[in-house]
Design an enzyme around this catalytic site. Structure first.
Site, PDB file in Angstrom:
ATOM      1  CG  HIS A 132      95.945  35.850 -46.752  1.00  0.00           C
ATOM      2  ND1 HIS A 132      96.439  35.739 -48.032  1.00  0.00           N
ATOM      3  CD2 HIS A 132      96.236  37.110 -46.345  1.00  0.00           C
ATOM      4  CE1 HIS A 132      97.001  36.883 -48.386  1.00  0.00           C
ATOM      5  NE2 HIS A 132      96.900  37.731 -47.369  1.00  0.00           N
ATOM      6  CB  CYS A 148      98.106  39.747 -44.718  1.00  0.00           C
ATOM      7  SG  CYS A 148      96.524  40.586 -44.465  1.00  0.00           S
TER       8      CYS A 148
END
Length: 173
Positions: A132, A148
């Protein structure tokens, strides 16, 4: 800790796939055995690990389960994989200083290796492991995320265009 194979030890690859080198803090887009692009990333500040709740980045073979945010403005803010309607700005950052910003697009990963990154308390999909976007003031090239893979918006948009759902992703140290 699971030891993943070296690139040279893997079988021949076909089509587009992503390699995420956690030691080098980089993501490479491959077309079969040809390197197309490489980008700086930021992975988990707590290091490498599979365990749910660890805040670590998992290793092993994954695939892109879902591509979220196509067509939204650059800097779109996501919470729970849904756009909030906000677009990131320094004012918004000052208003919510504790947020872990998930911006622009999401590539949600699903593990392919049972007991390593799929199933039980090591399941990457249930851990919500994504690629992301992140604000420009966040560091790249050093581990700083909550598990992440963070990318700059321009890099994320390029990867998003190249890696539709089903694209293989290999994370290793």
């Amino acid at each position: 800790m699971t030891i993943t194979p070296r690139l040279a030890d893997l079988p021949p690859r076909q089509g587009t796939w992503l390699e995420i080198d956690l030691g080098a803090q980089s993501l490479t887009v491959w077309e079969a055995d040809e390197r197309r692009e490489t980008f700086a990333i930021s992975s988990g500040a707590r290091g490498i690990g599979q365990q749910e709740g660890s805040g670590q980045t998992p290793v092993g073979w994954h695939y892109v389960r879902a591509a979220i945010g196509d067509g939204l403005p650059r800097g779109s803010v996501f919470r729970g994989r849904r756009p909030t309607g906000e677009v990131f700005s320094p004012d918004l950052a000052r208003q919510y200083p504790e947020r872990d910003w998930i911006l622009t697009r999401i590539l949600w990963l699903c593990g392919l290796e049972r007991g390593v990154n799929r199933g039980g308390d090591v399941d990457s999909q249930r851990r919500y492991i994504y690629l992301h976007g992140t604000p420009d003031d966040q560091p790249m090239g050093v581990p700083a995320s909550h598990g992440c893979i963070r990318l700059r918006d321009a890099a994320l948009l390029s990867v998003f265009a190249a890696a539709p759902p089903g694209t293989p992703v290999w994370l290793h140290d």
